[in-house]
Scaffold this active site. Structure first.
Site, PDB file in Angstrom:
ATOM      1  N   GLU B  51     106.064  34.997  33.815  1.00  0.00           N
ATOM      2  CA  GLU B  51     104.897  35.329  33.004  1.00  0.00           C
ATOM      3  C   GLU B  51     104.923  34.662  31.635  1.00  0.00           C
ATOM      4  O   GLU B  51     103.901  34.495  30.989  1.00  0.00           O
ATOM      5  CB  GLU B  51     104.785  36.844  32.837  1.00  0.00           C
ATOM      6  CG  GLU B  51     105.924  37.454  32.048  1.00  0.00           C
ATOM      7  CD  GLU B  51     105.873  38.989  32.050  1.00  0.00           C
ATOM      8  OE1 GLU B  51     104.982  39.531  31.409  1.00  0.00           O
ATOM      9  OE2 GLU B  51     106.721  39.605  32.700  1.00  0.00           O
ATOM     10  N   THR B  52     106.127  34.316  31.175  1.00  0.00           N
ATOM     11  CA  THR B  52     106.243  33.658  29.877  1.00  0.00           C
ATOM     12  C   THR B  52     105.677  32.241  29.895  1.00  0.00           C
ATOM     13  O   THR B  52     105.512  31.627  28.848  1.00  0.00           O
ATOM     14  CB  THR B  52     107.722  33.591  29.461  1.00  0.00           C
ATOM     15  OG1 THR B  52     108.489  33.174  30.598  1.00  0.00           O
ATOM     16  CG2 THR B  52     108.201  34.954  28.989  1.00  0.00           C
TER      17      THR B  52
END
Lengths: 325, 254
Positions: B51-52
């Site tokens: 998700e980063t």
């Protein structure tokens, strides 16, 4: 003050000038990476109070600000710190004992909220969280929202797609823009005017910076404007967004800064142990935060060997083989 | 042959569910190891993403968080949060994403709680909150959820619904306005579970060697169908070798 001028100042001066009691603030980074920790510690030392903090997943920085009593209200997606704290310890305690008011969103929603602020629109839509308690349960009540003009009057709004099923979406969730008084970010490189370059993942730092009235950039390396212009595709923040530039080597410590140093597993584990114990935690703060005059003094206290152990390897950007148990 | 831990079996059970070509959304901990194992075992052309914003990381060492600098090394693209969640919300790319999640509570429709126990404004126990889990559960076609198999975690009603599964049943997602898709499986330290095609209710698909379906039921707060369950094959020596030597050699997760 956002012109092409020399914006370099000390961290003490930058915090004194742009952070204040009751301010709306955000900090960059993500869990154990590139949190502006030097700035966080200076905010704690200056005992700034009643901060309204916006975060997506800023683990260590959020937990230390919460733990030292700087934060009254927190809008957040994730109060965790990876393997070092599945739930951030002081955050957990503060919510459970009622001293911290929290409003929950998802990571994407917080990112969109910063993006809306950066774009200058009142909200952005998403399809995330339909049918969940993120929509139904509010941390900040309608009454509170009515009395505080710094809060939108709704947490979020569900509406039918105004373009009637266009792109096969029947409904959307509108999330309100965030605009902060000040945002602190830590970057690898910046010049004296505030042009900034992050290396590795940028998380939501760009959106966070652009949604702020004032941005304080702390940097590992303060470099010549020409050196940044030589590779402009790698720069993300333009000078006119930035109010202050502070040169702070190891400024994300004890979180990581890609290409420079890793997170410090020893510090993060020790922090958790002390944070879990209300009797031990004040002594920890006294020793590592209040007891040092600035970030360099914290680094001196940790010692050269501790820093050398986490220095990044040139090929990978992190400390290969570091003992992270 | 039986020289393996439950955590290793759980990891392998999840890895086997990943198909070649999948885009695998990883959280922290065991989910990363499962995604790494899948690349070596059954899905060489799967893509790990975080998700980063890190896409197709070369994980030479096990990351301890999704923002660990180890996820940034030798990626194909280093993006950001806005990109990564858009990849899942986007209907061209999102349908290829399988998300691996975890939670404190789960109900029979696969909805998850990772926010709190007790009253939301003054909880008895506060957890981390959604992070990206709500976004993943809202957007992607298939999710795999890791759980500890305990009665207090498999509950008839969640204290807080953080991440949508099938909500209240077969039409739940449609009524709420969510994209299609939803939970594919739940993997615990005792069993694997799926969701019935018609009712969208959880049912037992597999029990781990030495664990009876009745014991599995005894450790849940709601009844599930156990008639379709078979014994989960233990990890093969090759699978174990991959897990131990290539995925988590420092034993930081397993």
């Amino acid at each position: 003050m956002n012109s092409v001028s020399d914006k370099v100042m000390t961290l003490q001066d930058a915090v004194r000038k742009y952070a204040f009691d009751g301010c709306h603030m955000s900090i960059g980074g993500f869990t154990i990476n590139r949190n502006p920790m030097a700035a966080v510690y200076e905010i704690i030392r200056q005992r700034i109070r009643r901060i309204h903090l916006y975060a997506h997943s800023n683990g260590q920085g959020v937990d230390e600000l919460v733990g030292s009593g700087c934060i009254d209200r927190l809008e957040i997606a994730y109060g965790g710190n990876g393997r070092f704290a599945p739930t951030c310890v002081r955050f957990k305690k503060a919510v459970q004992n009622g001293s911290l008011m929290v409003e929950d969103y998802s990571n994407y929603q917080m990112t969109l909220r910063f993006m809306a602020g950066a774009m200058g629109v009142p909200f952005l839509p998403t399809r995330s969280s339909l049918g969940t308690d993120i929509i139904d349960k509010w941390g900040f009540s309608s009454e509170l929202r009515k009395t505080d003009n710094r809060l939108p009057n709704e947490k979020l709004i569900v509406m039918d797609n105004p373009f009637t099923n266009w792109t096969d979406a029947a409904k959307v969730v509108l999330v309100p823009a965030i605009t902060t008084d000040v945002t602190f970010i830590h970057v690898q490189k910046a010049d004296i005017y505030g042009t900034a370059r992050m290396e590795g993942l940028t998380f939501s730092d760009v959106e966070q910076a652009k949604s702020a009235r004032h941005v304080v950039v702390t940097c590992e390396e303060l470099i010549k404007n020409d050196a940044l212009r030589a590779n402009p595709d790698s720069n993300q923040i333009p000078h006119f967004c930035v109010s202050a530039v502070v040169h702070v080597p190891w400024g994300a410590y004890p979180t990581a800064c890609y290409h420079h140093y890793d997170y410090d597993p020893t510090y993060l584990n020790e922090y958790r142990k002390h944070a879990e114990n209300d009797d031990l935690y004040p002594a920890w703060l006294d020793r590592f935060v209040y007891g040092v005059s600035n970030h360099q003094a914290l680094l001196d206290l940790r010692g050269e060997a501790a820093l050398e152990a986490i220095r990044a390897d040139a090929r990978t950007g992190y400390a290969v083989g570091l003992d992270r148990r | 042959m039986s020289d393996y831990t439950l955590k290793e079996l759980m990891t392998i059970a999840a890895a086997r569910e990943i198909q070649d070509g999948d885009i695998v959304f990883c959280g922290t901990g065991i989910s990363m190891v499962a995604a790494m194992a899948a690349k070596h075992i059954c899905a060489p052309n799967s893509t790990i993403f975080f998700e980063t914003g890190a896409i197709d990381s070369i994980l030479e060492e096990t990351p301890l968080a999704v923002a660990d600098p180890r996820v940034m090394f030798w990626t194909s693209v280093n993006g950001n949060l806005a990109d990564s969640f858009a990849t899942m919300q986007n209907r061209f790319t999102g349908v290829h994403v399988v998300g691996i999640l975890g939670a404190a509570q789960i109900d029979r429709f696969g909805n998850l709680n990772s926010t709190c126990l007790g009253d939301y404004t003054r909880p008895k126990t506060r957890f981390s909150g959604s992070g990206g889990a709500c976004d993943v559960g809202s957007f992607v076609n298939r999710t795999i959820t890791f759980m500890q198999h305990e009665k207090r975690k498999f509950v008839p009603k969640l204290d807080y619904l953080t991440c949508p599964g099938y909500l209240d049943g077969p039409d739940g997602r449609k009524k709420a306005g969510l994209p299609e898709g939803g939970p594919m499986s739940v993997i615990t330290n005792m069993a694997t579970m799926g969701f019935d095609e018609n009712t969208k209710e959880m049912f037992l698909t597999g029990y781990f060697p030495g664990i009876s379906p009745q014991k599995i039921l005894d450790n849940m707060g709601f009844e599930i169908d156990i008639s379709r369950a078979v014994e989960v094959p233990p990890p093969t020596p090759e699978e174990l070798h991959i897990l131990r030597e290539r995925c988590d050699p420092q034993r930081l997760i397993l």
